[in-house]
Design an enzyme around this catalytic site. Structure first.
Site, PDB file in Angstrom:
ATOM      1  N   GLU A 102       0.968   0.152   0.060  1.00 45.20           N
ATOM      2  CA  GLU A 102       0.102   1.036   0.857  1.00 45.20           C
ATOM      3  C   GLU A 102      -0.111   0.502   2.280  1.00 45.20           C
ATOM      4  O   GLU A 102      -1.244   0.350   2.741  1.00 45.20           O
ATOM      5  CB  GLU A 102      -1.246   1.242   0.146  1.00 45.20           C
ATOM      6  CG  GLU A 102      -1.101   1.955  -1.176  1.00 45.20           C
ATOM      7  CD  GLU A 102      -2.417   2.390  -1.824  1.00 45.20           C
ATOM      8  OE1 GLU A 102      -3.497   1.994  -1.343  1.00 45.20           O
ATOM      9  OE2 GLU A 102      -2.357   3.144  -2.813  1.00 45.20           O
ATOM     10  N   GLU A 161       1.856   4.409  -8.429  1.00 46.31           N
ATOM     11  CA  GLU A 161       0.427   4.409  -8.796  1.00 46.31           C
ATOM     12  C   GLU A 161       0.009   5.853  -9.001  1.00 46.31           C
ATOM     13  O   GLU A 161       0.045   6.650  -8.051  1.00 46.31           O
ATOM     14  CB  GLU A 161      -0.448   3.787  -7.702  1.00 46.31           C
ATOM     15  CG  GLU A 161      -0.399   2.277  -7.667  1.00 46.31           C
ATOM     16  CD  GLU A 161      -1.406   1.666  -6.701  1.00 46.31           C
ATOM     17  OE1 GLU A 161      -2.526   2.211  -6.548  1.00 46.31           O
ATOM     18  OE2 GLU A 161      -1.058   0.640  -6.095  1.00 46.31           O
TER      19      GLU A 161
HETATM   20  O1  AHR Z   1      -5.180   0.783  -8.374  1.00 51.31           O
HETATM   21  C1  AHR Z   1      -6.256   0.504  -7.520  1.00 51.31           C
HETATM   22  C2  AHR Z   1      -5.870   0.442  -6.054  1.00 51.31           C
HETATM   23  O2  AHR Z   1      -5.578   1.740  -5.597  1.00 51.31           O
HETATM   24  C3  AHR Z   1      -4.634  -0.346  -5.703  1.00 51.31           C
HETATM   25  O3  AHR Z   1      -4.884  -1.692  -5.525  1.00 51.31           O
HETATM   26  C4  AHR Z   1      -4.208   0.267  -4.397  1.00 51.31           C
HETATM   27  O4  AHR Z   1      -2.827   0.141  -4.169  1.00 51.31           O
HETATM   28  C5  AHR Z   1      -4.686   1.696  -4.488  1.00 51.31           C
HETATM   29  O5  AHR Z   1      -5.350   2.093  -3.353  1.00 51.31           O
END
Ligand code: AHR
Length: 498
Positions: free
Chosen positions: A173, A292
């Site tokens: 990110e 994610e």
């Molecule tokens: O999964 C929780 C967080 O969400 C992670 O660390 C990040 O990559 C995302 O913003």
């Protein structure tokens, strides 16, 4: 129309079920690692501190790949802190989650755990506070056979054979203002290119993931991917996507229709990547690594600033209900239906932190509601994914307009047909499945994850409140299957074809 009709034709398919679609994510965050997967002294932990109850549940879930060690955590992480004799490892400040990181768990423990779980690593490198050198050093530690500084260190640490880690994420990110060492798209694109080049020199067999946008609502969505890929297209194989779907941040119908947004995001990322390919005159095509995704009441999270310096605090330990399970099921269905361009997907996270598995320190581990659609899909989505032609009643949503109440995908593995279906609506949904062109069906079964109370959850006191159960009434009628899907439910219909 108050019923749905599906047509399946073996001539129309999306592609094979990719083995990396059922990935998960272990981040050094909250209690995912400490008192989640790793708890020395726990009655179910071995000498290595790994909780066998969590290993068993992870295997039961059918997890095929695990991303590690973050997440935001990775952007301030020094991987060398987590290898070698445990007593010599430094305690550090984790700036991402304002946590005390003991480094008792690191790469070698993760790889030991992963072998037990029988899954593949998806390793992330720190491109926030670190760069090309540390990323290539880590590849040398992990993948080089021996006779060099970092590979010999691995051997000294008791790991003679290289790990052979194939998939690597180039940071996490990096577009997010919250990211330690965040970058502009130009800065990150150049860095990703150079890091990838050096990592590939150490091991040419790597598959590399460039960071896409951290969600689709961020104002730079699309332009970030375009700029980054103009720098590093030739060096990478995947572009990442992340998204969390919030049950409390909007209306209930919007939440139940979350998969519409996931689909829009996948299509947007692919369109952007293909646009860059066209500009560069490249015939290579990237895949999306949706590394994610999950349901998360993110609007209730106070942010990093609300956290204090603690080791393994209880943060974002979301409790999932039946509606959450239906949404997770519909997200898995969306990933299956886009498997021709989505090569990796990781549900975030595995244990305690927005997770299908919950644990108590010194106590039990149990399955949250969202465990079940994942486990059923991972177990039964096999072979080829068929392109389902579906008509279904629509429901109004504020964010996405009219959305079909039914989300569905189907797979065919030799003589085994599996249909995955989510009823987003508040009424039972009769479905008819036309098996045109397929052999006759026998042995039809219907399993559902549903409850009269769609807010029902599994808790430490009542860990089996919501479980998959056989649904009555599914029938074979010539070359048609019929069933009724309960309100707000995830469903699996299986049949043998002969
Ligand atoms: O999964 C929780 C967080 O969400 C992670 O660390 C990040 O990559 C995302 O913003």
């Amino acid at each position: 129309m108050d019923s749905a009709k599906l047509t399946l034709d073996p001539a129309f398919e999306v592609g094979p079920v990719g083995k990396r679609l059922f990935g998960s994510f272990v981040e050094h965050m909250g209690r995912c690692v400490y008192t989640g997967v790793f708890e020395p002294g726990h009655p179910r932990a071995g000498e290595d501190g790994l909780r066998r109850d969590v290993i068993e549940l992870t295997r039961e879930m059918g997890v095929t790949a695990v991303r590690y060690p973050g997440g935001n955590f990775v952007s301030n992480y020094e991987w060398e802190d987590g290898v070698g004799p445990a007593s010599e490892r430094p305690t550090r400040l984790d700036l991402a989650w304002r946590q005390i990181e003991t480094n008792a768990f690191g790469l070698d423990e993760f790889m030991t755990w992963l072998r037990e779980v029988d899954a593949e690593p998806v390793m992330a490198v720190n491109l926030g506070t670190r760069g090309v050198k540390e990323a290539r050093d880590l590849v040398e530690y992990a993948n080089f056979p021996g006779g060099t500084r970092w590979s010999d260190l691995r051997i000294k640490h008791g790991v003679p054979e290289p790990y052979g880690i194939r998939v690597w994420c180039l940071g996490n990110e990096m577009d997010g203002p919250w990211q330690i060492g965040g970058k502009t798209a130009d800065e990150y694109g150049r860095l990703a290119y150079e890091a990838a080049k050096a990592m590939r020199r150490v091991d040419p067999g790597l598959e590399l993931v460039a960071c896409g946008s951290s969600n689709m609502r961020i104002p730079t969505f699309g332009s970030w991917e375009a700029t980054v890929l103009e720098h590093c297209y030739d060096q990478v194989d995947y572009i990442s996507a992340h998204s969390y779907y919030d049950p409390v941040g909007g209306g209930r119908a919007d939440f139940l229709a979350s998969a519409v947004e996931m689909e829009q995001q996948i299509e947007g990322v692919i369109a952007t990547a293909d646009h860059v390919a066209a500009k560069l005159g490249s015939r290579k095509r990237l895949k999306v690594s949706f590394d994610e995704w999950n349901v998360w009441s993110q609007s209730l999270f106070g942010g990093e600033g609300s956290l204090d310096w603690e080791h393994a605090p209880r943060i974002i330990e979301e409790e999932y209900d039946v509606a959450g399970a239906a949404v997770v099921g519909s997200l898995l269905i969306t990933l299956l239906n886009h498997a021709d361009r989505v090569g990796i997907a990781c549900q975030a996270q595995l244990a305690n932190v927005i997770a299908p598995i919950r644990t108590e320190p010194g106590g039990p581990a149990w399955r949250q509601t969202i465990f079940h659609p994942f486990a059923l899909t991972a177990a039964h989505a096999r072979g080829r994914i068929l392109r389902v032609q579906a008509t279904a009643p629509a429901m109004p949503t504020e964010r996405y307009g009219e959305v079909p109440v039914l989300a569905t995908a189907a797979t065919l593995d030799e003589d085994r047909l599996a249909v995955f279906a989510v009823n987003r609506g508040d009424r039972p949904l009769p479905v008819e499945i036309d098996l045109r062109g397929l052999p006759r069906a026998t042995d039809l079964s219907h399993v559902t994850v549903a409850d009269d109370d769609t807010g029902a959850r599994n808790t430490e006191r009542e860990p089996r409140r919501v479980e998959p159960r056989a649904a009555g009434g599914a029938k074979i009628d010539g070359d048609r299957l019929t069933a009724v899907l309960p309100p707000v439910s995830f469903n699996l219909l299986r049949a043998r074809l002969s």
